[in-house]
Design a protein around this motif. Structure first.
Motif, PDB file in Angstrom:
ATOM      1  N   ALA A   1      35.186   6.605  -9.738  1.00  0.00           N
ATOM      2  CA  ALA A   1      33.919   7.237  -9.367  1.00  0.00           C
ATOM      3  C   ALA A   1      33.634   8.469 -10.210  1.00  0.00           C
ATOM      4  O   ALA A   1      32.495   8.911 -10.312  1.00  0.00           O
ATOM      5  N   VAL A   2      34.671   9.056 -10.823  1.00  0.00           N
ATOM      6  CA  VAL A   2      34.477  10.272 -11.603  1.00  0.00           C
ATOM      7  C   VAL A   2      33.976   9.933 -12.999  1.00  0.00           C
ATOM      8  O   VAL A   2      32.935  10.381 -13.436  1.00  0.00           O
TER       9      VAL A   2
ATOM     10  N   ASP B   1      30.543  31.406  -5.470  1.00  0.00           N
ATOM     11  CA  ASP B   1      29.247  31.143  -6.094  1.00  0.00           C
ATOM     12  C   ASP B   1      29.443  30.865  -7.581  1.00  0.00           C
ATOM     13  O   ASP B   1      29.482  31.795  -8.392  1.00  0.00           O
ATOM     14  N   PRO B   2      29.602  29.583  -7.977  1.00  0.00           N
ATOM     15  CA  PRO B   2      29.810  29.276  -9.399  1.00  0.00           C
ATOM     16  C   PRO B   2      28.686  29.758 -10.295  1.00  0.00           C
ATOM     17  O   PRO B   2      28.932  30.198 -11.424  1.00  0.00           O
ATOM     18  N   ASP B   3      27.436  29.690  -9.820  1.00  0.00           N
ATOM     19  CA  ASP B   3      26.311  30.152 -10.636  1.00  0.00           C
ATOM     20  C   ASP B   3      26.429  31.652 -10.902  1.00  0.00           C
ATOM     21  O   ASP B   3      26.271  32.116 -12.033  1.00  0.00           O
ATOM     22  N   GLY B   4      26.726  32.409  -9.843  1.00  0.00           N
ATOM     23  CA  GLY B   4      26.879  33.855  -9.994  1.00  0.00           C
ATOM     24  C   GLY B   4      28.091  34.211 -10.835  1.00  0.00           C
ATOM     25  O   GLY B   4      28.045  35.139 -11.650  1.00  0.00           O
ATOM     26  N   ALA B   5      29.184  33.453 -10.673  1.00  0.00           N
ATOM     27  CA  ALA B   5      30.396  33.719 -11.460  1.00  0.00           C
ATOM     28  C   ALA B   5      30.151  33.463 -12.942  1.00  0.00           C
ATOM     29  O   ALA B   5      30.623  34.219 -13.794  1.00  0.00           O
TER      30      ALA B   5
ATOM     31  N   ASP C   1      26.648  20.166 -10.247  1.00  0.00           N
ATOM     32  CA  ASP C   1      27.313  19.530  -9.116  1.00  0.00           C
ATOM     33  C   ASP C   1      28.154  18.361  -9.617  1.00  0.00           C
ATOM     34  O   ASP C   1      27.680  17.535 -10.414  1.00  0.00           O
ATOM     35  N   THR C   2      29.409  18.285  -9.162  1.00  0.00           N
ATOM     36  CA  THR C   2      30.331  17.222  -9.543  1.00  0.00           C
ATOM     37  C   THR C   2      31.016  16.703  -8.284  1.00  0.00           C
ATOM     38  O   THR C   2      30.906  17.310  -7.216  1.00  0.00           O
ATOM     39  N   PRO C   3      31.748  15.576  -8.384  1.00  0.00           N
ATOM     40  CA  PRO C   3      32.493  15.103  -7.209  1.00  0.00           C
ATOM     41  C   PRO C   3      33.519  16.115  -6.694  1.00  0.00           C
ATOM     42  O   PRO C   3      33.909  16.073  -5.531  1.00  0.00           O
ATOM     43  N   GLN C   4      33.982  17.039  -7.560  1.00  0.00           N
ATOM     44  CA  GLN C   4      34.958  18.044  -7.133  1.00  0.00           C
ATOM     45  C   GLN C   4      34.292  19.247  -6.474  1.00  0.00           C
ATOM     46  O   GLN C   4      34.961  20.063  -5.841  1.00  0.00           O
TER      47      GLN C   4
ATOM     48  N   ARG D   1      33.332  25.805  -6.653  1.00  0.00           N
ATOM     49  CA  ARG D   1      33.278  25.898  -5.189  1.00  0.00           C
ATOM     50  C   ARG D   1      33.669  24.516  -4.700  1.00  0.00           C
ATOM     51  O   ARG D   1      32.891  23.575  -4.735  1.00  0.00           O
ATOM     52  N   SER D   2      34.886  24.410  -4.239  1.00  0.00           N
ATOM     53  CA  SER D   2      35.487  23.088  -4.008  1.00  0.00           C
ATOM     54  C   SER D   2      34.838  22.371  -2.842  1.00  0.00           C
ATOM     55  O   SER D   2      34.481  22.976  -1.831  1.00  0.00           O
ATOM     56  N   ASP D   3      34.739  21.043  -3.003  1.00  0.00           N
ATOM     57  CA  ASP D   3      34.363  20.164  -1.897  1.00  0.00           C
ATOM     58  C   ASP D   3      35.595  19.454  -1.363  1.00  0.00           C
ATOM     59  O   ASP D   3      35.491  18.591  -0.485  1.00  0.00           O
ATOM     60  N   ARG D   4      36.802  19.776  -1.927  1.00  0.00           N
ATOM     61  CA  ARG D   4      38.024  19.126  -1.459  1.00  0.00           C
ATOM     62  C   ARG D   4      38.321  19.559  -0.038  1.00  0.00           C
ATOM     63  O   ARG D   4      38.165  20.696   0.325  1.00  0.00           O
TER      64      ARG D   4
END
Length: 256
Positions: free
Chosen positions: A170-171, A211-215, A232-235, A253-256
């Motif tokens: 899927a990745v 906040d990945p955008d701010g980082a 945005d990614t699966p991770q 920003r993890s979705d794990r």
């Protein structure tokens, strides 16, 4: 957030960065991740440990003035016996560049490369177990090997560390997860010709942020560069950046 104590053999347990300007690098990561710093083992020269809430999460050292090496984050994999692991690694086609040697009373280490040329470390803990926090913003949460193709190098890591390998279709078309005791610990990503010729195969560390955008914006304001804009990614939502000396890492920003 979890507090890490002992790290199972084969699992990432530390990340370290060797730079030319130690003070400027501390300022960059201190502002970006909220790190404070304390002295660490001086075995290979001036070295500090990065702290969050008083707990160790990473290390930064100064390169000798005459060493013009690529500046890169280096993950360390845990081992119960660094000498034995280093010898196994040699037999499987890897190379030992530094050590094995003692880092004062902290533990025992070696700096090695896999057959494709990616640099990583081996760590046998004593007083220092490795990073003490996982999952909170400012901590390393994932390590990914970027290589041309994964099949041959996967066999090396399986032979040395006993990983199980799981493809994740899927990745993308060439992405393998390294698994220890049913727990994903790292990944191999085959990127073919997209691998930069000037750096070859390399390990990339991912750091958790709110906040990945701010980082990514802040990294640029602090003198770094945004290499892959936030997406945005699966991770999770992630961006790839480089610090002022060129060390490449991801924020997520993890979705794990």
């Amino acid at each position: 957030m979890t507090e890490a104590t002992r790290h199972a053999p084969g699992s990432p347990c530390w990340v370290s960065l060797m730079v030319h300007d130690l003070d400027a690098t501390q300022h960059f990561y201190g502002e970006l991740f909220g790190w404070e710093f304390a002295p660490g083992p001086q075995q290979l020269g001036p070295y500090v440990r990065a702290l969050l809430d008083g707990k160790e999460v990473a290390g930064i050292g100064r390169l000798p003035a005459d060493r013009h090496l690529p500046v890169a984050w280096t993950p360390y994999l845990a081992t119960d016996d660094v000498n034995t692991t280093a010898e196994t690694l040699r037999c499987c086609g890897g190379t030992v560049g530094v050590g094995p040697l003692d880092a004062e009373d902290a533990g025992r280490l070696a700096i090695v490369t896999d057959p494709a040329g990616a640099v990583f470390g081996l760590w046998q803990p004593a007083a220092h177990q490795g990073f003490a926090l996982h999952g909170t913003p400012g901590t390393p949460v994932w390590n990914e090997l970027l290589t041309t193709e994964t099949s041959s190098v996967a066999k090396f890591y399986q032979s040395v560390f006993g990983y199980e390998v799981e493809p994740v279709e899927a990745v993308d078309d060439d992405y393998l997860v390294l698994v220890l005791g049913r727990r994903p610990v790292a990944a191999l990503r085959g990127v073919g010709g997209a691998l930069p010729r000037d750096r070859g195969t390399y390990w990339m560390t991912w750091f958790e942020v709110e906040d990945p955008d701010g980082a990514a914006r802040q990294a640029q304001e602090l003198g770094g560069r945004v290499l892959v804009p936030p997406r945005d990614t699966p991770q999770g939502r992630t961006a790839t950046v480089a610090d002022p000396e060129g060390a490449v890492f991801a924020v997520v920003r993890s979705d794990r």
